[in-house]
Design an enzyme around this catalytic site. Structure first.
Site, PDB file in Angstrom:
ATOM      1  N   ARG A 115       0.533  -0.786  -0.192  1.00  0.00           N
ATOM      2  CA  ARG A 115      -0.565  -0.177   0.155  1.00  0.00           C
ATOM      3  C   ARG A 115       1.090   1.593  -0.097  1.00  0.00           C
ATOM      4  O   ARG A 115       1.653   1.212   0.614  1.00  0.00           O
ATOM      5  CB  ARG A 115      -0.699  -0.422   0.926  1.00  0.00           C
ATOM      6  CG  ARG A 115      -1.579   1.389   1.546  1.00  0.00           C
ATOM      7  CD  ARG A 115      -2.390   1.561   2.347  1.00  0.00           C
ATOM      8  NE  ARG A 115      -4.316   1.314   1.975  1.00  0.00           N
ATOM      9  CZ  ARG A 115      -5.457   1.192   2.817  1.00  0.00           C
ATOM     10  NH1 ARG A 115      -4.961   1.950   3.922  1.00  0.00           N
ATOM     11  NH2 ARG A 115      -6.135   0.163   2.407  1.00  0.00           N
TER      12      ARG A 115
ATOM     13  N   HIS B 197      -7.530   0.348  -6.087  1.00  0.00           N
ATOM     14  CA  HIS B 197      -7.906   0.326  -4.770  1.00  0.00           C
ATOM     15  C   HIS B 197      -8.636  -0.925  -5.107  1.00  0.00           C
ATOM     16  O   HIS B 197      -9.807  -1.473  -4.942  1.00  0.00           O
ATOM     17  CB  HIS B 197      -8.838   0.715  -3.732  1.00  0.00           C
ATOM     18  CG  HIS B 197      -8.632   0.485  -2.573  1.00  0.00           C
ATOM     19  ND1 HIS B 197      -8.242  -0.795  -1.851  1.00  0.00           N
ATOM     20  CD2 HIS B 197      -9.848   0.738  -1.375  1.00  0.00           C
ATOM     21  CE1 HIS B 197      -7.557  -1.116  -0.898  1.00  0.00           C
ATOM     22  NE2 HIS B 197      -8.099   0.177  -0.299  1.00  0.00           N
TER      23      HIS B 197
ATOM     24  N   ASP C  56     -16.540   8.244  -1.615  1.00  0.00           N
ATOM     25  CA  ASP C  56     -15.354   7.738  -0.815  1.00  0.00           C
ATOM     26  C   ASP C  56     -15.367   9.254  -0.081  1.00  0.00           C
ATOM     27  O   ASP C  56     -15.533  10.395  -0.661  1.00  0.00           O
ATOM     28  CB  ASP C  56     -14.355   7.365  -1.705  1.00  0.00           C
ATOM     29  CG  ASP C  56     -13.061   7.627  -0.938  1.00  0.00           C
ATOM     30  OD1 ASP C  56     -13.285   7.362   0.501  1.00  0.00           O
ATOM     31  OD2 ASP C  56     -11.638   6.828  -1.566  1.00  0.00           O
TER      32      ASP C  56
ATOM     33  N   CYS D  65     -15.489   3.129   1.386  1.00  0.00           N
ATOM     34  CA  CYS D  65     -14.977   2.472   1.640  1.00  0.00           C
ATOM     35  C   CYS D  65     -14.542   2.353   3.072  1.00  0.00           C
ATOM     36  O   CYS D  65     -14.285   1.479   3.461  1.00  0.00           O
ATOM     37  CB  CYS D  65     -13.917   2.100   0.377  1.00  0.00           C
ATOM     38  SG  CYS D  65     -13.474   3.936   0.820  1.00  0.00           S
TER      39      CYS D  65
ATOM     40  N   ARG E 154     -13.445  -7.760   3.157  1.00  0.00           N
ATOM     41  CA  ARG E 154     -12.659  -7.628   2.623  1.00  0.00           C
ATOM     42  C   ARG E 154     -11.642  -8.752   3.326  1.00  0.00           C
ATOM     43  O   ARG E 154     -11.001  -9.374   2.566  1.00  0.00           O
ATOM     44  CB  ARG E 154     -11.886  -6.155   3.481  1.00  0.00           C
ATOM     45  CG  ARG E 154     -12.167  -4.486   3.373  1.00  0.00           C
ATOM     46  CD  ARG E 154     -11.979  -4.609   1.250  1.00  0.00           C
ATOM     47  NE  ARG E 154     -10.444  -4.668   1.663  1.00  0.00           N
ATOM     48  CZ  ARG E 154      -9.997  -3.822   2.232  1.00  0.00           C
ATOM     49  NH1 ARG E 154     -10.443  -2.564   2.908  1.00  0.00           N
ATOM     50  NH2 ARG E 154      -8.761  -3.834   1.554  1.00  0.00           N
TER      51      ARG E 154
HETATM   52  N1  NVA Z   1      -9.571   7.303  -1.260  1.00  0.00           N
HETATM   53  C1  NVA Z   1      -8.986   7.130  -0.299  1.00  0.00           C
HETATM   54  C2  NVA Z   1     -10.157   5.033   0.264  1.00  0.00           C
HETATM   55  C3  NVA Z   1      -9.254   4.990   1.455  1.00  0.00           C
HETATM   56  C4  NVA Z   1      -9.619   3.308   1.705  1.00  0.00           C
HETATM   57  C5  NVA Z   1      -7.905   7.103  -0.038  1.00  0.00           C
HETATM   58  O1  NVA Z   1      -6.828   6.745  -1.181  1.00  0.00           O
HETATM   59  O2  NVA Z   1      -7.594   7.659   1.037  1.00  0.00           O
HETATM   60  N1   CP Z   2     -11.398   0.497   3.026  1.00  0.00           N
HETATM   61  C1   CP Z   2      -9.874   0.237   3.002  1.00  0.00           C
HETATM   62  O1   CP Z   2      -8.595   0.010   2.732  1.00  0.00           O
HETATM   63  O2   CP Z   2      -9.798   1.204   4.335  1.00  0.00           O
HETATM   64  P1   CP Z   2      -8.351   0.709   5.127  1.00  0.00           P
HETATM   65  O3   CP Z   2      -8.004   2.193   4.830  1.00  0.00           O
HETATM   66  O4   CP Z   2      -8.878   0.881   6.443  1.00  0.00           O
HETATM   67  O5   CP Z   2      -6.897  -0.403   4.924  1.00  0.00           O
END
Ligand code: NVA
Ligand code: CP
Length: 331
Positions: A106, A133, A230, A271, A316
């Protein structure tokens, strides 16, 4: 030809066919039933996986760790590594590929995870980048199957807000691949890249999907099955709150928007994490500065019977497990 994903990386849904995506969803369903029956698995026994997090996470990290543990894998959690700072991605990949059977990453650039996959020679799984994602979409697609009793091809998903972020992009790809009706809804400056939209519209010609991008709320949400949103400011973009609030306030998901769908079975999805009340530090700072108690979704919608956000979060675990089992598992 039966689906075989052994040895494959999971970097974006673009790389997977409709059949392969459906295979992963079905495998997730089987693994979920097995977990619920209390059966301890061995599908990842003798496997070693490393989880690299250059951005914060709750769900993704915990889902990878629990999924690995439930099927017998050994996990290393790595944050603050040398990668990209004191050591090239290429060199780190070469090392990790010699220790581990699979790597979760990530972080920021999609190009970094692509390099990791090329140079590690083991499957690499995308736990979120600035662009995509994909494990989240698998969980959402499984949740849709459990909660909306229609074939994917008859489902209309409206992704509202920052339609060019990792979730907006990934949803558009998921819908194109599964023949769904996708609407990206938001201000023009936050629409997805025209090249990606064009690419998905090409795929849609084969799958029967419909891909639309618009700023028109009434038109977009009419007859929707799902309204998805989101955060307005994604990880790595901190500092953009003033600009985004101004652009996205009209696109907040509230009861008025849900009613415009004219579908009493409308579902709300997100999400997570979400700013829907003042129970977070950042939420309180935003309230102090901008006077808003809720951002992308109202607390009323978030807590309503339309909301299936925690079902998505639960899934998830099972979908991430399916990705690991399909690509490195003992099957
Ligand atoms: N668009 C958000 C998704 C978090 C799961 C981010 O990248 O912070
Ligand atoms: N939805 C999601 O990816 O959550 P986290 O950022 O907590 O992993």
């Amino acid at each position: 030809m039966p689906v075989n994903l052994r040895g494959r990386s999971f970097l974006t849904l673009k790389d997977f066919s409709t059949k392969e995506i459906l295979y992963l969803i079905n495998l997730s369903k089987d693994l979920k039933s097995k977990y619920r029956a209390g059966i301890k698995g061995e599908l990842l026994s003798d496997k070693n996986v490393v989880l690299i997090f250059d951005k914060p996470s709750t769900r993704t990290r915990c889902a990878f760790e629990m999924a690995a543990s439930q099927e017998g894998a050994y996990v290393t959690y790595l944050t603050n590594s040398q990668m990209g700072k004191k050591e090239s991605v290429e060199d780190t990949a070469e090392v990790l590929g010699r220790y581990y059977d699979g790597i979760e990453y990530r972080g920021f650039k999609q190009s970094l995870i692509e390099d990791l996959a090329i140079h590690s020679h083991v499957p690499v799984w995308n736990g979120l980048t600035d662009e995509f994602h994909p494990t989240q979409i698998l969980a959402d697609l499984l949740t849709i199957q459990e909660k909306i009793f229609k074939p994917y091809e008859n489902i209309k998903v409206v992704f509202v807000g920052d339609a060019r972020n990792n979730m907006g992009n990934s949803w558009m790809i998921g819908c194109a691949k599964l023949g769904m009706h996708f609407v990206g809804l938001g201000p023009k400056s936050l629409w997805p890249k025209p090249s990606l939209v064009k690419q998905m519209q090409e795929i849609a010609k084969d799958t029967g999907a419909k891909i639309e991008i618009t700023s028109n709320i009434d038109k977009a949400v009419k007859d929707a099955d799902i309204i998805y949103t989101d955060v307005w400011v994604s990880m790595g973009e901190e500092g953009k709150y003033a600009e985004r609030i101004k652009l996205l306030k009209p696109y907040q998901v509230n009861m008025k928007m849900l009613k415009k769908a004219r579908n009493k079975h409308i579902r709300f999805m997100h999400c997570l994490p979400s700013f829907h009340n003042l129970k977070t530090e950042v939420g309180r700072q935003i309230y102090k500065k901008f006077g808003l108690k809720e951002l992308e979704v109202t607390d009323e919608v978030f807590r309503s019977h339309h909301s299936i956000v925690f079902d998505e979060a639960e899934n998830r675990l099972h979908t991430i497990k399916a990705v690991m089992v399909a690509t490195i598992g003992n099957i």
